[in-house]
Structure formats: structure tokens, C-alpha cells
Design a protein around this motif. Structure first.
Motif, PDB file in Angstrom:
ATOM      1  N   THR A   1      26.538  10.668 -16.077  1.00 28.76           N
ATOM      2  CA  THR A   1      27.519  10.562 -17.155  1.00 28.76           C
ATOM      3  C   THR A   1      28.479   9.404 -16.896  1.00 28.76           C
ATOM      4  OG1 THR A   1      28.969  12.169 -16.059  1.00 28.76           O
ATOM      5  CG2 THR A   1      27.417  13.009 -17.706  1.00 28.76           C
ATOM      6  N   THR A   2      28.674   9.084 -15.595  1.00 31.48           N
ATOM      7  CA  THR A   2      29.500   7.937 -15.215  1.00 31.48           C
ATOM      8  C   THR A   2      28.829   7.215 -14.069  1.00 31.48           C
ATOM      9  OG1 THR A   2      31.545   9.094 -15.832  1.00 31.48           O
ATOM     10  CG2 THR A   2      31.769   7.168 -14.406  1.00 31.48           C
ATOM     11  N   VAL A   3      28.675   5.904 -14.189  1.00 26.14           N
ATOM     12  CA  VAL A   3      28.144   5.080 -13.106  1.00 26.14           C
ATOM     13  C   VAL A   3      29.283   4.239 -12.562  1.00 26.14           C
ATOM     14  CG1 VAL A   3      27.365   3.284 -14.719  1.00 26.14           C
ATOM     15  CG2 VAL A   3      26.409   3.384 -12.410  1.00 26.14           C
ATOM     16  N   VAL A   4      29.380   4.174 -11.222  1.00 29.94           N
ATOM     17  CA  VAL A   4      30.509   3.519 -10.576  1.00 29.94           C
ATOM     18  C   VAL A   4      30.020   2.338  -9.747  1.00 29.94           C
ATOM     19  CG1 VAL A   4      32.533   3.829  -9.094  1.00 29.94           C
ATOM     20  CG2 VAL A   4      31.646   5.771 -10.421  1.00 29.94           C
TER      21      VAL A   4
ATOM     22  N   ARG B   1      29.323   6.138 -19.140  1.00 30.35           N
ATOM     23  CA  ARG B   1      30.558   5.383 -18.934  1.00 30.35           C
ATOM     24  C   ARG B   1      30.428   4.569 -17.643  1.00 30.35           C
ATOM     25  NH1 ARG B   1      32.108  10.459 -20.758  1.00 30.35           N
ATOM     26  NH2 ARG B   1      32.198  11.230 -18.623  1.00 30.35           N
ATOM     27  N   VAL B   2      31.143   3.467 -17.567  1.00 32.87           N
ATOM     28  CA  VAL B   2      31.057   2.590 -16.400  1.00 32.87           C
ATOM     29  C   VAL B   2      32.439   2.374 -15.813  1.00 32.87           C
ATOM     30  CG1 VAL B   2      30.319   0.347 -15.510  1.00 32.87           C
ATOM     31  CG2 VAL B   2      29.055   1.413 -17.382  1.00 32.87           C
ATOM     32  N   ALA B   3      32.528   2.485 -14.485  1.00 34.14           N
ATOM     33  CA  ALA B   3      33.775   2.220 -13.762  1.00 34.14           C
ATOM     34  C   ALA B   3      33.475   1.288 -12.597  1.00 34.14           C
ATOM     35  CB  ALA B   3      34.393   3.525 -13.268  1.00 34.14           C
ATOM     36  N   TYR B   4      34.505   0.661 -12.088  1.00 29.41           N
ATOM     37  CA  TYR B   4      34.367  -0.264 -10.955  1.00 29.41           C
ATOM     38  C   TYR B   4      35.428   0.091  -9.930  1.00 29.41           C
ATOM     39  CZ  TYR B   4      34.058  -4.829  -8.517  1.00 29.41           C
ATOM     40  OH  TYR B   4      33.921  -5.829  -7.585  1.00 29.41           O
TER      41      TYR B   4
ATOM     42  N   ASN C   1      34.504  -2.586 -21.708  1.00 27.39           N
ATOM     43  CA  ASN C   1      34.917  -1.174 -21.622  1.00 27.39           C
ATOM     44  C   ASN C   1      34.721  -0.577 -20.227  1.00 27.39           C
ATOM     45  OD1 ASN C   1      35.538  -1.142 -24.442  1.00 27.39           O
ATOM     46  ND2 ASN C   1      33.348  -0.885 -24.870  1.00 27.39           N
ATOM     47  N   MET C   2      34.604  -1.411 -19.222  1.00 24.99           N
ATOM     48  CA  MET C   2      34.494  -0.915 -17.842  1.00 24.99           C
ATOM     49  C   MET C   2      35.887  -0.596 -17.311  1.00 24.99           C
ATOM     50  SD  MET C   2      32.726  -2.751 -14.517  1.00 24.99           S
ATOM     51  CE  MET C   2      33.822  -4.198 -14.556  1.00 24.99           C
ATOM     52  N   THR C   3      36.057   0.589 -16.752  1.00 16.49           N
ATOM     53  CA  THR C   3      37.335   0.993 -16.174  1.00 16.49           C
ATOM     54  C   THR C   3      37.385   0.554 -14.713  1.00 16.49           C
ATOM     55  OG1 THR C   3      37.491   2.933 -17.611  1.00 16.49           O
ATOM     56  CG2 THR C   3      38.830   2.937 -15.594  1.00 16.49           C
ATOM     57  N   VAL C   4      38.337  -0.307 -14.392  1.00 17.34           N
ATOM     58  CA  VAL C   4      38.500  -0.775 -13.017  1.00 17.34           C
ATOM     59  C   VAL C   4      39.585   0.062 -12.351  1.00 17.34           C
ATOM     60  CG1 VAL C   4      38.980  -2.770 -11.541  1.00 17.34           C
ATOM     61  CG2 VAL C   4      37.825  -3.097 -13.744  1.00 17.34           C
ATOM     62  N   PHE C   5      39.318   0.507 -11.134  1.00 20.34           N
ATOM     63  CA  PHE C   5      40.324   1.287 -10.412  1.00 20.34           C
ATOM     64  C   PHE C   5      40.347   0.878  -8.950  1.00 20.34           C
ATOM     65  CE2 PHE C   5      36.437   3.777 -10.109  1.00 20.34           C
ATOM     66  CZ  PHE C   5      36.449   4.368  -8.858  1.00 20.34           C
ATOM     67  N   ALA C   6      41.469   1.158  -8.285  1.00 23.05           N
ATOM     68  CA  ALA C   6      41.654   0.743  -6.895  1.00 23.05           C
ATOM     69  C   ALA C   6      42.589   1.717  -6.194  1.00 23.05           C
ATOM     70  CB  ALA C   6      42.231  -0.673  -6.833  1.00 23.05           C
TER      71      ALA C   6
ATOM     72  N   VAL D   1      24.208  -3.331 -12.207  1.00 29.55           N
ATOM     73  CA  VAL D   1      24.429  -2.285 -13.203  1.00 29.55           C
ATOM     74  C   VAL D   1      24.321  -2.852 -14.617  1.00 29.55           C
ATOM     75  CG1 VAL D   1      26.159  -0.703 -14.155  1.00 29.55           C
ATOM     76  CG2 VAL D   1      25.775  -0.807 -11.681  1.00 29.55           C
ATOM     77  N   LYS D   2      24.880  -4.024 -14.828  1.00 33.62           N
ATOM     78  CA  LYS D   2      24.816  -4.652 -16.156  1.00 33.62           C
ATOM     79  C   LYS D   2      23.367  -4.824 -16.606  1.00 33.62           C
ATOM     80  CE  LYS D   2      26.310  -8.818 -18.655  1.00 33.62           C
ATOM     81  NZ  LYS D   2      24.967  -9.248 -19.122  1.00 33.62           N
ATOM     82  N   ASN D   3      22.536  -5.350 -15.726  1.00 32.73           N
ATOM     83  CA  ASN D   3      21.137  -5.582 -16.085  1.00 32.73           C
ATOM     84  C   ASN D   3      20.375  -4.271 -16.267  1.00 32.73           C
ATOM     85  OD1 ASN D   3      21.613  -8.333 -15.929  1.00 32.73           O
ATOM     86  ND2 ASN D   3      20.838  -8.521 -13.835  1.00 32.73           N
ATOM     87  N   ALA D   4      20.684  -3.302 -15.407  1.00 32.92           N
ATOM     88  CA  ALA D   4      19.991  -2.013 -15.514  1.00 32.92           C
ATOM     89  C   ALA D   4      20.378  -1.282 -16.792  1.00 32.92           C
ATOM     90  CB  ALA D   4      20.298  -1.160 -14.289  1.00 32.92           C
TER      91      ALA D   4
END
Length: 352
Positions: free
Chosen positions: A76-79, A101-104, A133-138, A89-92
Motif C-alpha cells: 500500500t506504501t513503498v518507501v 503511495r510513495v515515500a522517501y 506526490n512523493m512524501t519525503v520524510f527525515a 522505484v520510478k521505473n518499476a
């Protein structure tokens, strides 16, 4: 919630440790979480984290974009976890019908890893905005602020983690010698291996048998091949597992990290949890846990006179003042846990 962290590395570094221990905790909490590792690094990754059953049984191997896409399709979410994983991930994702959903998980500012004329710099720089729409977190405000300033995007905050099952206090330290430990990694220039060895030599020459110098993170051959200062008495423990690192830190009075900067500085905090006072670079995210002269030391890594004087003052402190610093370090480390980090990530993924 089904999570997939894409981590194409062999394991052993601070960023991989973060992902592994947090995935281990997420699975303990009942959240289906897997780590996708590329074929080249899969065997070494499994070996590195064989002590984490909730990791080793949830590591999946991918061979190409299609096999990664097959894993992504079940999440449901790939990080993403490192800049090279974002393009993967972009290519896949182009091969996935129902896109998750995508997060980094940005664990450093990776354009600093290479010079601007290196092709990897452009990929690292583009990684933060490569996917819409990628959520970046740190995990530190320093990382968040650097990315925002350079790319104009919001970066969410999660809690840093430390594995207290591995890193716990050891207060029965030598009373006859001050044990000083440092990580030396010639393969990573920003970790300043030559500066570290040079400072250790100066300390050993000044204090002699009063100090016991220990390094880890590389082989004797690597020290020789990289022409690092080594003409003094020290003990090289080589490349250590997490449990071996914690065993050394529990015996140590002072851990020094003279990196150019630290986005977080995991080993400095792990040392504190082991009852070892840390000296870390003032630049970066070490202010998440270090208060200078209260529970450790934060120094300008370019100023070797300041570094030498700070270490010398620590060595000369009365025993009760050393013990007080150790206790303050332990107390501060208790504010960080794998459970707290895992929960902060669950909250984030639930909100995107």
C-alpha cells in the motif's frame, strides 16, 4: 497497511541499520513490512541482519524492474531509502497497475556524497522531486531544512531510532586507563579517517599508557592502503557487527566522531546509550541528542586544536565528573527508541 522499503545496499551502515531495526519493530507490531534488496546485495544483507528474525524473514530479493514491480504491487506504501532507490522505484511503478503511495526516507543530504561533476550528483539532486506526490520524510531537522532550502519541498519529521536491546549501558569500565574509541572508514572521505587517526596519535603521544586507543570499521590493510597515520599504539578491531560495536562502546569512556558533518550520527547516540561519552561534529543533526559540555561534546571538526583540548580536558576530569557525563548521556539516549520511531512512521503513512 502493507509497507515495502526498497533498500539496494549490502547493510552495515547507519542508514541500513535504521531501516532494518524499524522494519523489525513494525513487524513486531503486526504491520506487514518487507525490505526489497537487489540480487547483488541480498546475501550480505541477510547475513548482516541475521540477528533480527522479523527482518530476515521479511527480506525479498529483486533482480530487475519487473521483479521489483511485482513486490511493489503488493504494497500500500513503498518507501525509497537512498537516492539510487528512487529511480528504481520510478521505473518499476510504470509496470504497476494499481500504484501504491510513495515515500522517501531521506537519511542524509546525498548530493554531498559526491562532487557536482559526478553523474551521481545529478541523480542524488533530482531524487527528492523525481516522483510526483512523493512524501519525503527525515529524522532530523537539519536534513529537513537542507532539503527544503535546496529543493523547495516540505519534508516531514519522524523520530530517530536506537535499538536498546543491543545498545545498553556498561558502567564497569577500566579504572587504570581511559578507553577512547573511534570509527575509521577510509571508503567514506566525509567521515575524515585521516583526521581521526591523526588526532588519536596526538592523544596517545601526549597521554601514553593513560589512554587505550581503539578503532573499528575497516581492516588493517585498508588503513595501510589509504596511507592513514598509523605509527602509534592502537588496537584495530576491524569491521564489527552491531553487537560487537556495542560491546566495545560499553568498555569505552569516550567515543569520537570527527566527520565533516553528521546528518544524525547514529554511533554517537549508540555510544551514549552504552554509557560512553560522545564527541561529535557540531555540523549537522547531532544537536538532536548532544548538549555540549552537559551530556557530551560537539566540536568544529576543522579545528584540531579545539578537538585536542576537549579530549584532554575530558581525560583530566575527576572520576565523579566523568561518571556524571556518562549518566547524562545514558539519560538522554532513553528519549529515543525503535518503538517510538516505528509509531511515528505509521502515523505518517496513515496520513498520506
Amino acid at each position: 497497511m502493507k509497507l515495502l522499503y526498497v533498500l539496494p545496499v549490502k547493510g552495515g551502515g547507519g542508514g541500513a541499520h535504521s531501516v532494518a531495526q524499524e522494519v523489525n519493530e513494525l513487524n513486531k507490531m503486526g504491520i506487514e513490512t518487507k525490505i526489497a534488496v537487489n540480487r547483488e546485495n541480498y546475501p550480505s544483507f541477510l547475513t548482516c541482519y541475521s540477528d533480527m528474525p522479523n527482518v530476515s524473514r521479511n527480506v525479498v530479493e529483486f533482480f530487475d524492474e519487473q521483479s521489483l514491480a511485482d513486490h511493489i504491487a503488493n504494497a500500500t506504501t513503498v518507501v525509497c531509502t537512498i537516492f539510487t532507490s528512487v529511480r528504481l522505484v520510478k521505473n518499476a511503478l510504470e509496470k504497476v497497475k494499481n500504484k501504491p503511495r510513495v515515500a522517501y526516507y531521506a537519511q542524509d543530504y546525498e548530493p554531498l556524497f559526491v562532487l557536482p561533476d559526478n553523474p551521481l550528483w545529478a541523480e542524488a539532486h533530482a531524487s527528492y522531486t523525481m516522483l510526483p506526490n512523493m512524501t519525503v520524510f527525515a529524522k532530523t531537522d537539519w536534513i529537513r531544512n537542507v532539503i527544503t532550502e535546496n529543493h523547495g519541498i516540505e519534508v516531514k519529521k519522524v523520530a530517530p531510532s536506537i535499538d536498546h536491546d543491543v545498545y545498553y549501558p556498561g558502567l564497569n569500565k577500566s579504572e587504570s586507563q581511559i578507553w577512547i574509541s573511534a570509527m575509521v572508514r577510509p571508503s567514506t572521505p566525509r567521515r575524515a579517517p585521516e583526521r581521526t587517526m591523526r588526532v588519536l596519535k596526538n592523544i596517545k603521544e601526549q597521554f601514553g599508557h593513560q589512554v587505550n586507543i581503539n578503532v573499528f570499521g575497516c581492516t588493517d590493510e585498508a588503513i595501510f592502503e589509504n596511507n592513514l597515520t598509523s605509527d602509534f599504539e592502537y588496537y584495530n578491531h576491524g569491521v564489527l557487527t552491531r553487537n560487537q560495536v556495542s560491546g566495545l562502546l560499553r568498555k569505552s569512556h569516550l567515543f569520537i566522531d570527527l566527520s565533516d558533518y553528521q546528518a544524525f550520527g547514529r554511533t554517537g547516540l549508540e555510544a551514549m546509550a552504552c554509557g560512553c561519552v560522545s564527541l561529535v561534529p557540531v555540523f549537522g543533526g547531532t544537536d538532536e541528542y548532544i548538549k555540549h559540555n552537559e551530556n557530551g561534546f560537539a566540536v568544529d571538526p576543522r579545528d584540531e586544536v579545539e578537538i585536542y583540548n576537549t579530549i584532554s580536558k575530558f581525560i583530566d576530569l575527576p572520576v565523579d565528573q566523568k561518571v556524571d557525563l556518562q549518566q547524562q548521556a545514558i539519560d538522554r539516549s532513553q528519549n529515543f527508541s525503535v518503538r517510538k520511531a516505528a509509531i511515528s512512521e505509521v502515523k505518517l503513512f496513515s496520513s498520506i
